[in-house]
Scaffold this motif. Structure first.
Motif, PDB file in Angstrom:
ATOM      1  N   ASN A  68       0.817  -1.216   0.000  1.00 21.18           N
ATOM      2  CA  ASN A  68       0.000   0.000   0.000  1.00 21.18           C
ATOM      3  C   ASN A  68       0.848   1.262   0.000  1.00 21.18           C
ATOM      4  OD1 ASN A  68      -3.229   0.049   0.526  1.00 21.18           O
ATOM      5  ND2 ASN A  68      -2.319  -1.960   0.885  1.00 21.18           N
ATOM      6  N   ALA A  69       1.924   1.276   0.765  1.00 23.37           N
ATOM      7  CA  ALA A  69       2.785   2.465   0.800  1.00 23.37           C
ATOM      8  C   ALA A  69       3.406   2.713  -0.572  1.00 23.37           C
ATOM      9  CB  ALA A  69       3.856   2.320   1.873  1.00 23.37           C
ATOM     10  N   CYS A  70       3.885   1.653  -1.224  1.00 18.79           N
ATOM     11  CA  CYS A  70       4.429   1.814  -2.576  1.00 18.79           C
ATOM     12  C   CYS A  70       3.338   2.297  -3.530  1.00 18.79           C
ATOM     13  CB  CYS A  70       5.014   0.493  -3.086  1.00 18.79           C
ATOM     14  SG  CYS A  70       6.633   0.076  -2.415  1.00 18.79           S
ATOM     15  N   GLY A  71       2.167   1.694  -3.431  1.00 18.29           N
ATOM     16  CA  GLY A  71       1.070   2.065  -4.311  1.00 18.29           C
ATOM     17  C   GLY A  71       0.683   3.523  -4.191  1.00 18.29           C
ATOM     18  N   TYR A  72       0.569   3.999  -2.969  1.00 15.69           N
ATOM     19  CA  TYR A  72       0.153   5.389  -2.801  1.00 15.69           C
ATOM     20  C   TYR A  72       1.278   6.382  -3.083  1.00 15.69           C
ATOM     21  CZ  TYR A  72      -4.521   4.082  -1.695  1.00 15.69           C
ATOM     22  OH  TYR A  72      -5.785   3.594  -1.805  1.00 15.69           O
ATOM     23  N   ALA A  73       2.521   5.987  -2.875  1.00 17.15           N
ATOM     24  CA  ALA A  73       3.627   6.856  -3.295  1.00 17.15           C
ATOM     25  C   ALA A  73       3.568   7.039  -4.812  1.00 17.15           C
ATOM     26  CB  ALA A  73       4.966   6.260  -2.871  1.00 17.15           C
ATOM     27  N   ALA A  74       3.349   5.937  -5.527  1.00 16.03           N
ATOM     28  CA  ALA A  74       3.243   6.015  -6.986  1.00 16.03           C
ATOM     29  C   ALA A  74       2.004   6.809  -7.411  1.00 16.03           C
ATOM     30  CB  ALA A  74       3.196   4.608  -7.581  1.00 16.03           C
ATOM     31  N   ARG A 105       7.226   3.627   5.116  1.00 15.03           N
ATOM     32  CA  ARG A 105       7.552   4.840   4.373  1.00 15.03           C
ATOM     33  C   ARG A 105       8.005   4.451   2.974  1.00 15.03           C
ATOM     34  NH1 ARG A 105      10.560   6.028   9.377  1.00 15.03           N
ATOM     35  NH2 ARG A 105       8.967   6.916  10.752  1.00 15.03           N
ATOM     36  N   ALA A 106       7.312   4.975   1.987  1.00 12.80           N
ATOM     37  CA  ALA A 106       7.637   4.617   0.603  1.00 12.80           C
ATOM     38  C   ALA A 106       7.963   5.858  -0.204  1.00 12.80           C
ATOM     39  CB  ALA A 106       6.468   3.876  -0.034  1.00 12.80           C
ATOM     40  N   LYS A 107       8.780   5.641  -1.238  1.00 15.09           N
ATOM     41  CA  LYS A 107       9.132   6.733  -2.148  1.00 15.09           C
ATOM     42  C   LYS A 107       9.263   6.166  -3.554  1.00 15.09           C
ATOM     43  CE  LYS A 107      14.076   6.216  -1.456  1.00 15.09           C
ATOM     44  NZ  LYS A 107      15.311   6.798  -1.051  1.00 15.09           N
ATOM     45  N   VAL A 108       9.003   7.015  -4.514  1.00 13.57           N
ATOM     46  CA  VAL A 108       9.166   6.634  -5.909  1.00 13.57           C
ATOM     47  C   VAL A 108      10.655   6.634  -6.234  1.00 13.57           C
ATOM     48  CG1 VAL A 108       8.731   7.323  -8.302  1.00 13.57           C
ATOM     49  CG2 VAL A 108       6.904   7.480  -6.587  1.00 13.57           C
ATOM     50  N   VAL A 109      11.116   5.534  -6.809  1.00 14.11           N
ATOM     51  CA  VAL A 109      12.506   5.416  -7.233  1.00 14.11           C
ATOM     52  C   VAL A 109      12.644   5.823  -8.693  1.00 14.11           C
ATOM     53  CG1 VAL A 109      14.408   3.789  -7.598  1.00 14.11           C
ATOM     54  CG2 VAL A 109      12.952   3.567  -5.580  1.00 14.11           C
ATOM     55  N   VAL A 116       5.769   2.456 -12.594  1.00 12.23           N
ATOM     56  CA  VAL A 116       6.430   3.263 -11.570  1.00 12.23           C
ATOM     57  C   VAL A 116       7.086   2.296 -10.584  1.00 12.23           C
ATOM     58  CG1 VAL A 116       6.111   5.009  -9.772  1.00 12.23           C
ATOM     59  CG2 VAL A 116       4.652   5.042 -11.809  1.00 12.23           C
ATOM     60  N   VAL A 117       8.356   2.506 -10.281  1.00  9.89           N
ATOM     61  CA  VAL A 117       9.073   1.663  -9.327  1.00  9.89           C
ATOM     62  C   VAL A 117       9.229   2.432  -8.021  1.00  9.89           C
ATOM     63  CG1 VAL A 117      11.220   0.409  -8.842  1.00  9.89           C
ATOM     64  CG2 VAL A 117      10.285   0.456 -11.177  1.00  9.89           C
ATOM     65  N   CYS A 118       8.879   1.761  -6.923  1.00  8.09           N
ATOM     66  CA  CYS A 118       8.938   2.388  -5.596  1.00  8.09           C
ATOM     67  C   CYS A 118       9.707   1.511  -4.621  1.00  8.09           C
ATOM     68  CB  CYS A 118       7.520   2.581  -5.049  1.00  8.09           C
ATOM     69  SG  CYS A 118       6.528   3.694  -6.033  1.00  8.09           S
ATOM     70  N   THR A 135      12.214  -4.270   4.007  1.00  4.38           N
ATOM     71  CA  THR A 135      12.381  -3.353   2.893  1.00  4.38           C
ATOM     72  C   THR A 135      11.781  -4.016   1.666  1.00  4.38           C
ATOM     73  OG1 THR A 135      13.962  -1.907   1.768  1.00  4.38           O
ATOM     74  CG2 THR A 135      14.723  -4.119   2.299  1.00  4.38           C
ATOM     75  N   ALA A 136      11.165  -3.219   0.822  1.00  6.27           N
ATOM     76  CA  ALA A 136      10.456  -3.772  -0.337  1.00  6.27           C
ATOM     77  C   ALA A 136      10.678  -2.904  -1.558  1.00  6.27           C
ATOM     78  CB  ALA A 136       8.963  -3.864  -0.034  1.00  6.27           C
ATOM     79  N   LEU A 137      10.586  -3.544  -2.707  1.00  2.00           N
ATOM     80  CA  LEU A 137      10.600  -2.856  -3.988  1.00  2.00           C
ATOM     81  C   LEU A 137       9.316  -3.224  -4.698  1.00  2.00           C
ATOM     82  CD1 LEU A 137      14.044  -2.425  -4.652  1.00  2.00           C
ATOM     83  CD2 LEU A 137      12.740  -2.043  -6.693  1.00  2.00           C
ATOM     84  N   GLY A 138       8.597  -2.251  -5.208  1.00  2.00           N
ATOM     85  CA  GLY A 138       7.338  -2.513  -5.884  1.00  2.00           C
ATOM     86  C   GLY A 138       7.291  -1.878  -7.258  1.00  2.00           C
ATOM     87  N   THR A 139       6.594  -2.539  -8.166  1.00  3.36           N
ATOM     88  CA  THR A 139       6.346  -1.992  -9.495  1.00  3.36           C
ATOM     89  C   THR A 139       4.845  -1.825  -9.638  1.00  3.36           C
ATOM     90  OG1 THR A 139       8.260  -3.171 -10.367  1.00  3.36           O
ATOM     91  CG2 THR A 139       6.687  -2.322 -11.973  1.00  3.36           C
ATOM     92  N   LEU A 140       4.446  -0.640 -10.047  1.00  2.00           N
ATOM     93  CA  LEU A 140       3.022  -0.322 -10.174  1.00  2.00           C
ATOM     94  C   LEU A 140       2.724   0.141 -11.583  1.00  2.00           C
ATOM     95  CD1 LEU A 140       4.096   0.830  -7.133  1.00  2.00           C
ATOM     96  CD2 LEU A 140       1.701   0.211  -6.909  1.00  2.00           C
ATOM     97  N   MET A 141       1.540  -0.215 -12.051  1.00  2.00           N
ATOM     98  CA  MET A 141       1.115   0.116 -13.404  1.00  2.00           C
ATOM     99  C   MET A 141       0.118   1.262 -13.354  1.00  2.00           C
ATOM    100  SD  MET A 141      -0.922  -2.382 -16.068  1.00  2.00           S
ATOM    101  CE  MET A 141      -2.106  -2.855 -14.821  1.00  2.00           C
ATOM    102  N   LEU A 142       0.398   2.308 -14.119  1.00  2.00           N
ATOM    103  CA  LEU A 142      -0.558   3.401 -14.274  1.00  2.00           C
ATOM    104  C   LEU A 142      -1.622   2.959 -15.273  1.00  2.00           C
ATOM    105  CD1 LEU A 142       1.836   6.445 -14.441  1.00  2.00           C
ATOM    106  CD2 LEU A 142       0.039   6.084 -12.747  1.00  2.00           C
ATOM    107  N   MET A 143      -2.873   3.082 -14.879  1.00  2.00           N
ATOM    108  CA  MET A 143      -3.985   2.717 -15.751  1.00  2.00           C
ATOM    109  C   MET A 143      -4.645   4.005 -16.230  1.00  2.00           C
ATOM    110  SD  MET A 143      -5.450  -0.664 -13.824  1.00  2.00           S
ATOM    111  CE  MET A 143      -6.006   0.246 -12.393  1.00  2.00           C
ATOM    112  N   HIS A 144      -4.157   4.524 -17.342  1.00  2.00           N
ATOM    113  CA  HIS A 144      -4.637   5.789 -17.900  1.00  2.00           C
ATOM    114  C   HIS A 144      -6.090   5.645 -18.350  1.00  2.00           C
ATOM    115  CE1 HIS A 144      -0.694   7.651 -17.723  1.00  2.00           C
ATOM    116  NE2 HIS A 144      -0.220   6.480 -18.101  1.00  2.00           N
ATOM    117  N   GLY A 145      -6.879   6.687 -18.061  1.00  2.00           N
ATOM    118  CA  GLY A 145      -8.278   6.690 -18.456  1.00  2.00           C
ATOM    119  C   GLY A 145      -9.169   5.815 -17.594  1.00  2.00           C
ATOM    120  N   ARG A 146      -8.665   5.349 -16.457  1.00  2.00           N
ATOM    121  CA  ARG A 146      -9.443   4.484 -15.579  1.00  2.00           C
ATOM    122  C   ARG A 146      -9.650   5.183 -14.243  1.00  2.00           C
ATOM    123  NH1 ARG A 146      -9.344  -1.717 -15.655  1.00  2.00           N
ATOM    124  NH2 ARG A 146     -10.643  -1.152 -17.378  1.00  2.00           N
ATOM    125  N   ASP A 147     -10.891   5.336 -13.859  1.00  2.00           N
ATOM    126  CA  ASP A 147     -11.262   5.980 -12.596  1.00  2.00           C
ATOM    127  C   ASP A 147     -10.729   5.169 -11.422  1.00  2.00           C
ATOM    128  OD1 ASP A 147     -12.497   7.712 -10.796  1.00  2.00           O
ATOM    129  OD2 ASP A 147     -14.383   6.609 -10.864  1.00  2.00           O
TER     130      ASP A 147
END
Length: 153
Positions: A68-74, A105-109, A116-118, A135-147
């Motif tokens: 969740n922290a990675c997701g919301y940072a992204a 605590r998460a930050k965008v890398v 987006v990698v966090c 410690t974690a590394l996350g990859t998140l996908m931006l879904m453009h045009g999706r509410d």
């Protein structure tokens, strides 16, 4: 280091509104405590229901906070017409979650157009002192045009 820029000037309220809709985070008692462009913090007080057999915070709970922290940072860097979804995350637990609360605590890398990698660091707080738990590394996908609202699929 360059400051991250967000295309959505209202990113903080959007992140807080999205977090508030997460029934699971409410259920476990997690709170979004800090949101800035490219980062966020989530805290979770200790409750026996969140532990494993030794009384430490359960690894699944630690992983939930990392994700969740990675997701919301992204999400802070997402355009106003985009949502975000975790593609993968990898977490290393480095010490037991023995304490009064967790702080993730998460930050965008690396921000990207579609991925987006966090990085998230999760600490346990005990007697006022913080200790790194995972410690974690996350990859998140931006879904453009999706509410980002409730089930839109």
């Amino acid at each position: 280091m360059n400051a991250l820029r967000t295309p959505n000037p209202d990113f903080a309220s959007r992140v807080r509104e999205s977090f508030a809709r997460q029934a699971f985070m409410t259920h476990i008692g997690a709170e979004l405590t800090d949101v800035t462009a490219g980062s966020c913090e989530i805290v979770l007080p200790y409750r026996e229901e969140l532990t494993q057999q030794h009384g430490f915070f359960h690894g699944g709970v630690i992983g939930t906070l990392a994700d969740n922290a990675c997701g919301y940072a992204a999400f802070t860097l997402a355009p106003a017409d985009a949502s975000i979804l975790t593609v993968e995350y990898k977490m290393n637990i480095v010490s037991p979650g023995d304490g009064e609360r967790l702080a993730a605590r998460a930050k965008v890398v690396r921000p990207g157009r579609s991925l987006v990698v966090c990085q998230a660091d999760i600490y346990v707080v005990k007697g006022g002192a913080e200790k790194l738990v995972a410690t974690a590394l996350g990859t998140l996908m931006l879904m453009h045009g999706r509410d980002d609202g409730p089930n839109v699929y």
